[in-house]
Enzyme design. Sequence first.
Site, PDB file in Angstrom:
ATOM      1  CE  LYS A 192      -3.527  -2.419   2.796  1.00  0.00           C
ATOM      2  NZ  LYS A 192      -4.371  -2.275   4.020  1.00  0.00           N
ATOM      3  CE1 TYR A 219      -8.847  -3.635   1.283  1.00  0.00           C
ATOM      4  CE2 TYR A 219      -8.295  -1.440   0.482  1.00  0.00           C
ATOM      5  CZ  TYR A 219      -7.934  -2.621   1.112  1.00  0.00           C
ATOM      6  OH  TYR A 219      -6.638  -2.778   1.569  1.00  0.00           O
ATOM      7  CG  ASN A 251      -2.837  -2.872   7.453  1.00  0.00           C
ATOM      8  OD1 ASN A 251      -2.814  -2.364   6.332  1.00  0.00           O
ATOM      9  ND2 ASN A 251      -3.815  -3.659   7.862  1.00  0.00           N
ATOM     10  CG  HIS A 274      -4.739  -6.473  -0.108  1.00  0.00           C
ATOM     11  ND1 HIS A 274      -5.924  -6.554   0.579  1.00  0.00           N
ATOM     12  CD2 HIS A 274      -4.831  -7.354  -1.144  1.00  0.00           C
ATOM     13  CE1 HIS A 274      -6.708  -7.445  -0.024  1.00  0.00           C
ATOM     14  NE2 HIS A 274      -6.074  -7.946  -1.076  1.00  0.00           N
ATOM     15  CD  GLU A 293      -8.235  -9.454  -3.214  1.00  0.00           C
ATOM     16  OE1 GLU A 293      -8.974  -9.021  -2.315  1.00  0.00           O
ATOM     17  OE2 GLU A 293      -7.098  -9.929  -2.986  1.00  0.00           O
TER      18      GLU A 293
HETATM   19  P1  GDP Z   1      -6.921  -7.427   5.842  1.00  0.00           P
HETATM   20  O1  GDP Z   1      -7.499  -8.479   4.935  1.00  0.00           O
HETATM   21  O2  GDP Z   1      -6.086  -8.012   6.955  1.00  0.00           O
HETATM   22  O3  GDP Z   1      -6.155  -6.361   5.095  1.00  0.00           O
HETATM   23  O4  GDP Z   1      -8.140  -6.727   6.597  1.00  0.00           O
HETATM   24  P2  GDP Z   1      -9.637  -6.370   6.073  1.00  0.00           P
HETATM   25  O5  GDP Z   1      -9.906  -6.979   4.743  1.00  0.00           O
HETATM   26  O6  GDP Z   1     -10.573  -6.670   7.190  1.00  0.00           O
HETATM   27  O7  GDP Z   1      -9.584  -4.790   5.948  1.00  0.00           O
HETATM   28  C1  GDP Z   1      -8.932  -4.187   4.849  1.00  0.00           C
HETATM   29  C2  GDP Z   1      -8.086  -3.055   5.358  1.00  0.00           C
HETATM   30  O8  GDP Z   1      -8.939  -2.087   5.971  1.00  0.00           O
HETATM   31  C3  GDP Z   1      -7.090  -3.427   6.457  1.00  0.00           C
HETATM   32  O9  GDP Z   1      -5.879  -3.937   5.948  1.00  0.00           O
HETATM   33  C4  GDP Z   1      -6.907  -2.130   7.181  1.00  0.00           C
HETATM   34  O10 GDP Z   1      -5.937  -1.297   6.534  1.00  0.00           O
HETATM   35  C5  GDP Z   1      -8.262  -1.464   7.050  1.00  0.00           C
HETATM   36  N1  GDP Z   1      -9.049  -1.681   8.266  1.00  0.00           N
HETATM   37  C6  GDP Z   1      -9.582  -2.830   8.720  1.00  0.00           C
HETATM   38  N2  GDP Z   1     -10.214  -2.665   9.893  1.00  0.00           N
HETATM   39  C7  GDP Z   1     -10.059  -1.341  10.189  1.00  0.00           C
HETATM   40  C8  GDP Z   1     -10.480  -0.525  11.276  1.00  0.00           C
HETATM   41  O11 GDP Z   1     -11.122  -0.978  12.213  1.00  0.00           O
HETATM   42  N3  GDP Z   1     -10.142   0.803  11.207  1.00  0.00           N
HETATM   43  C9  GDP Z   1      -9.428   1.315  10.192  1.00  0.00           C
HETATM   44  N4  GDP Z   1      -9.106   2.619  10.193  1.00  0.00           N
HETATM   45  N5  GDP Z   1      -9.004   0.590   9.153  1.00  0.00           N
HETATM   46  C10 GDP Z   1      -9.323  -0.728   9.153  1.00  0.00           C
HETATM   47 MG    MG Z   2      -9.010  -8.362   3.526  1.00  0.00          MG
END
Ligand code: GDP
Ligand code: MG
Length: 161
Positions: A20, A60, A123, A126, A137
Amino acid sequence: GSAVSTVHAAEIERTFIAIKPDGVQRGLISEIISRFERKGYKLVAIKILTPTKEFAMLHYDDLKERPFFNGLCDFLSSGPVVAMVWEGQGVVKYGRKLIGATSPHNSEPGTIRGDLAISVGRNIIHGSDGPETAKNEINLWFKPEELVDYGLDSEKWLYEP
Ligand code: GDP
Ligand code: MG
């Protein structure tokens, strides 16, 4: 592909990995690539691009009801992203292990997020969360001809015949 990769064709999977904008700006491209490369996975596609917000929203789409969705899509489209496809036995699931838990507060040391990030909204990486998501994807980010089919000599040392 080579004879070796043909033998294992049924077990080989592909996953979509993206560094990212925060990972790119923090100079972590080579660090992240080397973790996948040293594990033994094969890089079959790579490019750098700044996605549009509309594209980020497609990527997303499953999170569109979440409160952080808009900020997340703004952020993903705020600067260059390194988009990649990695191939290898079990790469979808183990790739997620290399990456670590979504929130770096919970990511174990030794994982990419555990070692290199602090907050969930920054973080740095992805990774596809399952085989179906990976296919979707990869199709979203890459044209079929952007995926390179080749054998690596190291495959004979990585996989039993
Ligand atoms: P991943 O698959 O581990 O990347 O997590 P997810 O698919 O659940 O979420 C996608 C991305 O959204 C994550 O990598 C985070 O950067 C962001 N994200 C997820 N949960 C949160 C949250 O509670 N707050 C914020 N600000 N960002 C979040
Ligand atoms: Mg995810």
